[in-house]
Write an enzyme that holds these catalytic residues in place. Structure first.
Site, PDB file in Angstrom:
ATOM      1  N   LYS A  41      36.600  39.333  48.852  1.00 56.74           N
ATOM      2  CA  LYS A  41      35.269  38.855  48.463  1.00 56.74           C
ATOM      3  C   LYS A  41      35.363  37.748  47.407  1.00 56.74           C
ATOM      4  O   LYS A  41      34.717  36.712  47.525  1.00 56.74           O
ATOM      5  CB  LYS A  41      34.434  40.030  47.946  1.00 56.74           C
ATOM      6  CG  LYS A  41      33.013  39.671  47.546  1.00 56.74           C
ATOM      7  CD  LYS A  41      32.100  40.864  47.595  1.00 56.74           C
ATOM      8  CE  LYS A  41      32.185  41.750  46.378  1.00 56.74           C
ATOM      9  NZ  LYS A  41      31.655  41.144  45.136  1.00 56.74           N
ATOM     10  N   SER A  50      36.389  39.229  31.778  1.00 56.46           N
ATOM     11  CA  SER A  50      35.547  38.885  32.922  1.00 56.46           C
ATOM     12  C   SER A  50      36.007  37.601  33.603  1.00 56.46           C
ATOM     13  O   SER A  50      35.953  36.517  33.028  1.00 56.46           O
ATOM     14  CB  SER A  50      34.082  38.724  32.489  1.00 56.46           C
ATOM     15  OG  SER A  50      33.350  38.126  33.541  1.00 56.46           O
ATOM     16  N   ASP A  80      37.244  47.093  39.716  1.00 58.97           N
ATOM     17  CA  ASP A  80      36.389  47.453  40.857  1.00 58.97           C
ATOM     18  C   ASP A  80      36.878  48.712  41.574  1.00 58.97           C
ATOM     19  O   ASP A  80      36.154  49.277  42.403  1.00 58.97           O
ATOM     20  CB  ASP A  80      36.328  46.293  41.858  1.00 58.97           C
ATOM     21  CG  ASP A  80      35.513  45.124  41.313  1.00 58.97           C
ATOM     22  OD1 ASP A  80      34.753  45.316  40.347  1.00 58.97           O
ATOM     23  OD2 ASP A  80      35.645  44.010  41.858  1.00 58.97           O
ATOM     24  N   GLN A  99      34.489  36.340  36.071  1.00 56.33           N
ATOM     25  CA  GLN A  99      33.297  35.547  36.413  1.00 56.33           C
ATOM     26  C   GLN A  99      32.954  34.597  35.280  1.00 56.33           C
ATOM     27  O   GLN A  99      32.616  33.434  35.505  1.00 56.33           O
ATOM     28  CB  GLN A  99      32.118  36.472  36.719  1.00 56.33           C
ATOM     29  CG  GLN A  99      32.352  37.290  37.980  1.00 56.33           C
ATOM     30  CD  GLN A  99      31.227  38.252  38.288  1.00 56.33           C
ATOM     31  OE1 GLN A  99      30.254  38.346  37.541  1.00 56.33           O
ATOM     32  NE2 GLN A  99      31.358  38.975  39.377  1.00 56.33           N
TER      33      GLN A  99
HETATM   34  C1  S3P Z   1      34.738  39.156  40.233  1.00 60.68           C
HETATM   35  C2  S3P Z   1      35.022  39.549  38.948  1.00 60.68           C
HETATM   36  C3  S3P Z   1      34.753  40.904  38.443  1.00 60.68           C
HETATM   37  C4  S3P Z   1      34.559  41.906  39.573  1.00 60.68           C
HETATM   38  C5  S3P Z   1      33.640  41.373  40.654  1.00 60.68           C
HETATM   39  C6  S3P Z   1      34.188  40.082  41.232  1.00 60.68           C
HETATM   40  C7  S3P Z   1      35.018  37.758  40.621  1.00 60.68           C
HETATM   41  O1  S3P Z   1      33.572  40.902  37.677  1.00 60.68           O
HETATM   42  O2  S3P Z   1      34.070  43.125  39.083  1.00 60.68           O
HETATM   43  O3  S3P Z   1      33.503  42.325  41.682  1.00 60.68           O
HETATM   44  O4  S3P Z   1      34.988  37.447  41.826  1.00 60.68           O
HETATM   45  O5  S3P Z   1      35.289  36.946  39.731  1.00 60.68           O
HETATM   46  P1  S3P Z   1      33.571  40.545  36.097  1.00 60.68           P
HETATM   47  O6  S3P Z   1      33.956  39.135  35.941  1.00 60.68           O
HETATM   48  O7  S3P Z   1      32.159  40.800  35.666  1.00 60.68           O
HETATM   49  O8  S3P Z   1      34.541  41.499  35.485  1.00 60.68           O
END
Ligand code: S3P
Length: 414
Positions: free
Chosen positions: A19, A166, A300, A168
């Site tokens: 994903k 994080s 996750d 993200q």
């Molecule tokens: C993700 C980062 C994680 C993860 C999410 C996908 C990504 O979140 O939990 O399912 O694709 O960068 P966080 O950045 O909030 O930890």
């Protein structure tokens, strides 16, 4: 979904594309120049939301559903068009936070919206660093969606230490840095997934021209079968072509420490991401205390690790995982409440969980909290419990793994 246990798992499957990498393939394909072909893309609701957002900004994206393939004609870094409506990220935190980084550098105004779950998730974590880069970005109470972004005269590079683990947030800053003057440096105290860095490097090889991408299988989806096969007696499975990026393989390390029988073969690299075949078979598990440094590498997977720990001998302690509260639902609360319904001895901590392995379980009617990973983790727990359980609101599996129950059906043995 009604689930009848106890079962075992046998055979070979291929889980859908990762994903996180799928989102990034759409993003980098859209902001690079010319054709990007993405194979084994995950066509789940979250990724479709990212695709729709870029289509809304004038990017030509052709979806081939049968072959899980995308053809993107990228508009280049500065070629996105002003969207006619708000960009709807649905349930997807990754879409909203990463898109904010891209939109930061555009010369048009935009608004990011999401569903009721996403609208309650914290966005100050991206608003604060992006503002330091001179991005004109606003949220409700400076914290929640909708997020609006207006053009700024100039963005500046920053040096930023992530206050929370994080990927993200890191990715939003890195994407905005493509439009900023000067250098940007993001410092993380704890490892988080590095797919953005890898893909940025991959696209940079050709000066941000379109590329071919093969998306490895999602280890976070494989995790349900990895733990499933470990706890269900007589199980033995092979998961083909799974991404084994070291920032994501905490689940393998933890399972090995718990006494699991897991190995990886056929390891190779594809578009800067390592990939391999995972072999798992049943093995009695022992509880462990997870090292805090590993949390970002398996964040996750904690719902399904909790399920594994419930069937293990001894206690499993998970701390430093407060981030679980800010996911699609408060996962600490959801895991504790639901696993107790089937006999789990599990306690919530402020920043984690204590799970005591026990041996008496009973079927139950369980709630997903509309969280895909909770629904799938509970399904695996139910498969290892005698009798008929029910998982309510299982539609949410479409967020990351629409074919989850079909994949499971292929490897379930009576
Ligand atoms: C993700 C980062 C994680 C993860 C999410 C996908 C990504 O979140 O939990 O399912 O694709 O960068 P966080 O950045 O909030 O930890």
């Amino acid at each position: 979904m009604e689930i009848i246990g106890k079962k075992s798992l046998k055979g070979e499957i291929k889980v859908p594309g990762d994903k996180s990498i799928s989102h990034r393939a759409v993003i980098f394909g859209s902001i690079s120049e010319g054709e990007t072909v993405v194979e084994n893309i995950l066509l789940s609701e979250d990724v479709l939301n990212t695709i729709e957002c870029f289509r809304e900004m004038g990017v030509d994206i052709e979806i081939n559903k049968e072959e899980n393939k995308l053809r993107i004609i990228g508009n280049g870094l500065y070629g996105l068009k002003k969207p006619k409506k708000s960009l709807d990220c649905g349930n997807s935190g990754t879409s909203m936070r990463l898109l904010a980084g891209v939109l930061a550098g555009q010369n048009f105004e935009s608004t990011l919206i999401g569903d009721s779950s996403l609208s309650k998730r914290p966005m100050d974590r991206i608003i604060n660093p992006l503002r330091k880069m001179n991005v004109n970005i606003h949220g409700v109470d400076n914290k929640y969606p909708p997020i609006s972004i207006c053009p700024s005269k100039e963005l500046y590079g920053i040096e930023y230490t992530l206050p929370m683990a994080s990927a993200q947030v890191k990715s939003a800053i890195l994407l905005a840095s493509l439009y900023a003057k000067g250098e940007t440096k993001v410092i993380e105290k704890k490892t988080t997934r590095d797919h953005t860095e890898r893909m940025m490097e991959y696209f940079d090889e050709d000066d941000f021209k379109g590329k071919n991408i093969y998306v490895p299988g999602d280890i976070s989806s494989a995790a349900f079968f990895i733990i499933g096969a470990s706890i269900m007696k007589d199980s033995s499975i092979v998961l083909k072509d799974v991404g084994i990026n070291p920032t994501r393989t905490g689940i393998i390390d933890v399972l090995q420490s718990m006494g699991g029988n897991i190995g990886v073969k056929n390891i190779r690299n594809i578009n800067k991401e390592p990939i391999g075949d995972i072999y798992v078979s049943y093995s009695p598990l022992m509880g462990i205390e997870l090292d805090s440094a590993i949390i970002g590498r398996l964040i996750d997977e904690i719902p399904i690790i909790a399920v594994g720990a419930m069937f293990a001998q001894g206690s499993t302690i998970i701390r430093n995982a407060e981030e679980l509260k800010y996911k699609e639902t408060d996962r600490i609360h959801a895991i504790v409440t639901e696993l107790r319904k089937v006999g789990g001895d599990i306690e919530a901590l402020e920043d984690g969980l204590i799970i005591k392995g026990t041996s008496t379980f009973y079927p139950g009617v369980l709630d997903s909290y509309n969280d895909h990973r909770i629904a799938m983790a509970l399904s695996i727990a139910a498969l290892n419990i005698d009798g008929k359980s029910k998982i309510n609101d299982d539609r949410c599996i479409n967020i990351s793994y629409p074919q989850f129950y079909e994949s499971l059906q292929k490897i379930i043995m009576e």
